[in-house]
Scaffold this motif. Sequence first.
Motif, PDB file in Angstrom:
ATOM      1  N   HIS A 251       0.908  -1.144   0.145  1.00 51.15           N
ATOM      2  CA  HIS A 251       0.031  -0.035  -0.104  1.00 51.15           C
ATOM      3  C   HIS A 251       0.702   1.498  -0.048  1.00 51.15           C
ATOM      4  O   HIS A 251       1.336   1.712   1.107  1.00 51.15           O
ATOM      5  CB  HIS A 251      -0.757   0.036   1.261  1.00 51.15           C
ATOM      6  N   PHE A 252       0.904   1.868  -1.161  1.00 51.16           N
ATOM      7  CA  PHE A 252       1.737   3.198  -1.270  1.00 51.16           C
ATOM      8  C   PHE A 252       0.762   4.303  -1.025  1.00 51.16           C
ATOM      9  O   PHE A 252      -0.023   4.599  -1.918  1.00 51.16           O
ATOM     10  CB  PHE A 252       2.299   3.225  -2.488  1.00 51.16           C
TER      11      PHE A 252
ATOM     12  N   VAL B  88       6.857  -0.215 -10.579  1.00 56.05           N
ATOM     13  CA  VAL B  88       5.526  -0.245  -9.811  1.00 56.05           C
ATOM     14  C   VAL B  88       4.373  -0.177 -10.442  1.00 56.05           C
ATOM     15  O   VAL B  88       3.975   0.541 -11.697  1.00 56.05           O
ATOM     16  CB  VAL B  88       5.442   0.995  -8.959  1.00 56.05           C
TER      17      VAL B  88
ATOM     18  N   TYR C 294       8.867   7.365  -1.119  1.00 54.51           N
ATOM     19  CA  TYR C 294       8.545   6.133  -1.716  1.00 54.51           C
ATOM     20  C   TYR C 294       9.839   5.759  -2.473  1.00 54.51           C
ATOM     21  O   TYR C 294       9.963   4.703  -2.545  1.00 54.51           O
ATOM     22  CB  TYR C 294       7.548   6.395  -2.780  1.00 54.51           C
TER      23      TYR C 294
ATOM     24  N   SER D  85       2.611   4.489  -9.477  1.00 56.60           N
ATOM     25  CA  SER D  85       2.947   3.263 -10.655  1.00 56.60           C
ATOM     26  C   SER D  85       3.125   4.182 -11.928  1.00 56.60           C
ATOM     27  O   SER D  85       4.026   3.542 -12.791  1.00 56.60           O
ATOM     28  CB  SER D  85       1.859   2.354 -11.007  1.00 56.60           C
TER      29      SER D  85
ATOM     30  N   SER E 212      -0.147  -1.094 -10.557  1.00 60.91           N
ATOM     31  CA  SER E 212      -1.143  -0.761  -9.567  1.00 60.91           C
ATOM     32  C   SER E 212      -2.531  -2.005  -9.784  1.00 60.91           C
ATOM     33  O   SER E 212      -2.822  -2.145 -10.930  1.00 60.91           O
ATOM     34  CB  SER E 212      -1.883   0.607 -10.112  1.00 60.91           C
TER      35      SER E 212
ATOM     36  N   SER F 247       1.243  -1.993  -6.380  1.00 59.50           N
ATOM     37  CA  SER F 247       0.337  -1.465  -5.141  1.00 59.50           C
ATOM     38  C   SER F 247      -1.051  -1.388  -5.411  1.00 59.50           C
ATOM     39  O   SER F 247      -1.545  -1.438  -6.607  1.00 59.50           O
ATOM     40  CB  SER F 247       0.887   0.302  -5.638  1.00 59.50           C
ATOM     41  N   SER F 248      -1.614  -1.740  -4.065  1.00 63.42           N
ATOM     42  CA  SER F 248      -2.883  -1.798  -4.035  1.00 63.42           C
ATOM     43  C   SER F 248      -3.673  -0.780  -3.422  1.00 63.42           C
ATOM     44  O   SER F 248      -3.608  -0.350  -2.327  1.00 63.42           O
ATOM     45  CB  SER F 248      -3.107  -3.232  -3.103  1.00 63.42           C
TER      46      SER F 248
ATOM     47  N   SER G 204      -2.092   5.536  -5.650  1.00 63.49           N
ATOM     48  CA  SER G 204      -1.587   4.341  -6.185  1.00 63.49           C
ATOM     49  C   SER G 204      -1.221   4.536  -7.782  1.00 63.49           C
ATOM     50  O   SER G 204      -0.124   4.132  -8.233  1.00 63.49           O
ATOM     51  CB  SER G 204      -2.281   3.107  -6.130  1.00 63.49           C
TER      52      SER G 204
ATOM     53  N   SER H 285       8.427  -3.440   1.151  1.00 64.25           N
ATOM     54  CA  SER H 285       8.566  -4.409   0.185  1.00 64.25           C
ATOM     55  C   SER H 285       9.742  -5.299   0.221  1.00 64.25           C
ATOM     56  O   SER H 285       9.795  -6.509  -0.158  1.00 64.25           O
ATOM     57  CB  SER H 285       8.321  -3.853  -1.323  1.00 64.25           C
TER      58      SER H 285
END
Length: 250
Positions: free
Chosen positions: A8-9, A55, A17, A49, A57, A34-35, A45, A215
């Motif tokens: 979770h960003f 990254v 980040y 991404s 999403s 990323s969720s 997110s 991560s």
Amino acid sequence: MFTDTHAHFEKQYYDNYEIVIDNAKKNFVNRIISSGCSKLANIESIKVSNKYNNVYSTIGYHPDQADIITDMDIKELEELLDNEKIVGIGEIGLDYHYEGYDKDKQKKLFIEQLKLAQKHALPVVIHSRDAVQDTIDILKKYPNIKGVIHSFSGSFEVANIYIGMGFKLGINGVVTFKNSKLKETLLKIDPSNIVLETDSPYLTPHPFRGEKNESKNIKIIAEFLSDLYGIPLEKLSEITNKSVAEIFDI
Ligand SMILES: [Zn+2]
């Protein structure tokens, strides 16, 4: 090289980040999905991404949003899907853990997002807590949808049902917890059915439990599973990345 399939960003969790992504790379975690789980988190997110090559999403409305999400919000979600870094819809599902939830609203929100997944041929990331039977019953109505059962910690029997439906099991730091029975279940399951995830900033693996997760800690989970299955890290990397490719097409 490993893929963190669920992080979770969000600004409330990380000041920088770049450091998180860099730490991940240094620990052989070269790709992160990323969720998103709320309107705000979905936008963030996508922003992350779009900015970082490695990254990706998934976006969606978590069941804890069921009371506030409107039909307009669903429309808005659909409009956001048209972005090449979005690889799935999630996290979506059912959560009957905390009191005060509305089953019908959660089911409606879940089903509407499954319909979007079907329409756009996207995989889903499923959040299911204390709601196994309803989750399975609903997913069975959408046999063409594949995806990941995020933070899987159920029984061997439930694992088999999900696997039979074309889902992979998202395994995170929970497997390293001393009181977790998940390792016994996993030993009966072929590693080709799992993908790795941190669910960071939550669920930090042992021995760092309680600290903020990142991560980079995929490495700890991977080492644990490599020991558990008695296979080299490189083999685990190969197997789990193959599963990531099957589900998310990356
Ligand atoms: Zn999550």
